[in-house]
Design an enzyme around this catalytic site. Structure first.
Site, PDB file in Angstrom:
ATOM      1  N   SER A  99       0.864  -1.185   0.000  1.00 29.74           N
ATOM      2  CA  SER A  99       0.000   0.000   0.000  1.00 29.74           C
ATOM      3  C   SER A  99       0.897   1.231   0.000  1.00 29.74           C
ATOM      4  O   SER A  99       1.518   1.560   1.019  1.00 29.74           O
ATOM      5  CB  SER A  99      -0.911   0.005   1.242  1.00 29.74           C
ATOM      6  OG  SER A  99      -1.810  -1.068   1.197  1.00 29.74           O
ATOM      7  N   LYS A 175      -7.437   1.521  -2.530  1.00 30.36           N
ATOM      8  CA  LYS A 175      -7.020   1.057  -1.204  1.00 30.36           C
ATOM      9  C   LYS A 175      -7.090   2.198  -0.188  1.00 30.36           C
ATOM     10  O   LYS A 175      -7.460   1.983   0.975  1.00 30.36           O
ATOM     11  CB  LYS A 175      -5.605   0.493  -1.266  1.00 30.36           C
ATOM     12  CG  LYS A 175      -5.026   0.073   0.108  1.00 30.36           C
ATOM     13  CD  LYS A 175      -5.868  -0.992   0.798  1.00 30.36           C
ATOM     14  CE  LYS A 175      -5.357  -1.328   2.194  1.00 30.36           C
ATOM     15  NZ  LYS A 175      -4.088  -2.060   2.202  1.00 30.36           N
ATOM     16  N   LYS A 244       0.424   5.361   8.161  1.00 35.89           N
ATOM     17  CA  LYS A 244       1.012   5.673   6.855  1.00 35.89           C
ATOM     18  C   LYS A 244      -0.070   5.810   5.788  1.00 35.89           C
ATOM     19  O   LYS A 244      -0.061   6.748   4.979  1.00 35.89           O
ATOM     20  CB  LYS A 244       2.015   4.567   6.490  1.00 35.89           C
ATOM     21  CG  LYS A 244       2.671   4.699   5.126  1.00 35.89           C
ATOM     22  CD  LYS A 244       2.060   3.755   4.106  1.00 35.89           C
ATOM     23  CE  LYS A 244       2.188   2.304   4.517  1.00 35.89           C
ATOM     24  NZ  LYS A 244       1.605   1.399   3.493  1.00 35.89           N
TER      25      LYS A 244
END
Length: 295
Positions: A99, A175, A244
């Protein structure tokens, strides 16, 4: 490419190891590599070959899968010393389950194709370690329809859903939308469970009581018991990873002028958890932030 392509897997951590295990158990020829070699050893004992470097994995593989922690780790594995780009075959495909930032994905994918002829599918995953172990992951992809079709049969050995969302970077953007929902849901569930606890209700029974109603969901059923019972080993996901991703959401939102107030609030809660618990704290420990403390 043959009917049974040779496969590589780079990054055999929490998610990568069970995903690679499914490929090995399905009878594929798999070459694996991990920066910490000991983490790849159990896969070798299961039948995988150990690669000497990402370049070595790429040289031996028609399809290379990769699952790493962040954009910097992906860039190093692909373009660093002995990286994928140095062993890439023209016509082969890199499928990145990491990701990372959509713009970085587009830039690196274009560079890899131009320099080596290797295509890139960005394919971040959702479902956590349980989904990786069970092969029930949802994977959202960005890239060309041709490359997607070539890797789809193999990816579906690790997932129950694999969806092409658009060109390069579209998987990463999808995502981030997923992480808006998951990250904010974690924060809301922690708030609800703490309210129940402080008000004298057994919060561990919330999933049972709310099952089938409008508040029911897979996160409710999975997350709340783990929060209340302090079940954090093995972690469902590290706080570093969640933070993150939520920070990447905020970056993307600024670039396209999209308001994300709830995501920003959730990110600050996870940032506090990171300060208190460290990078590798289970993200579900967000429940602990509101625990009463002695003054």
């Amino acid at each position: 490419m043959t009917d049974k392509p040779s496969l590589g897997y780079i990054g055999t951590g929490l998610m990568g190891a069970p995903m690679a295990t499914r490929l090995i158990d399905a009878g594929n020829t798999v070459t694996v590599w991990n920066r910490t070699a000991a983490k790849a050893q159990p896969l070798a004992e299961r039948g995988a070959a150990l690669g000497e470097s990402p370049a070595d994995v790429a040289a031996k593989s028609d399809i290379v899968f990769m699952c790493l922690t962040d954009t910097a780790a992906v860039r190093e594995a692909v373009f660093g010393e002995n990286g994928v780009a140095q062993g890439a075959r023209e016509g082969s495909i890199l499928v990145d389950f990491s990701s990372i930032q959509p713009e970085a994905t587009r830039e690196m994918a274009a560079r890899l194709l131009e320099d080596t002829g290797m295509d890139w599918i960005d394919a971040p995953v959702s479902g956590g370690v349980p989904g990786a172990e069970a092969g029930t992951l949802a994977i959202m992809a960005g890239g060309t329809a041709e490359s997607f079709a070539r890797v789809e049969p193999v990816v579906l050995q690790m997932a129950s859903r694999f969806t092409l969302m658009g060109p390069s970077g579209a998987g990463q953007t999808t995502k981030l939308c997923n992480q808006v929902i998951v990250g904010c849901t974690m924060a809301v569930l922690a708030e609800a469970a703490r309210l129940a606890t402080n008000a004298g209700v057994d919060a561990s029974r919330l999933p049972e009581a709310l099952a089938g109603g409008f508040a029911d969901s897979k996160p409710l059923q999975l997350f709340v018991p783990r929060m209340v019972e302090a079940q954090h080993e093995p972690p469902l996901g590290h706080v570093y990873t969640m933070l993150k991703d939520l920070d990447s959401v905020c970056d993307l939102a600024r670039s396209c002028t999209s308001p994300v107030p709830f995501t920003a609030m959730a990110a600050e809660q996870f940032r506090l958890l990171k300060v208190r618990g460290g990078d590798t704290a289970d993200a579900l420990e967000i429940f602990k932030l509101s625990a009463p403390t002695e003054l």
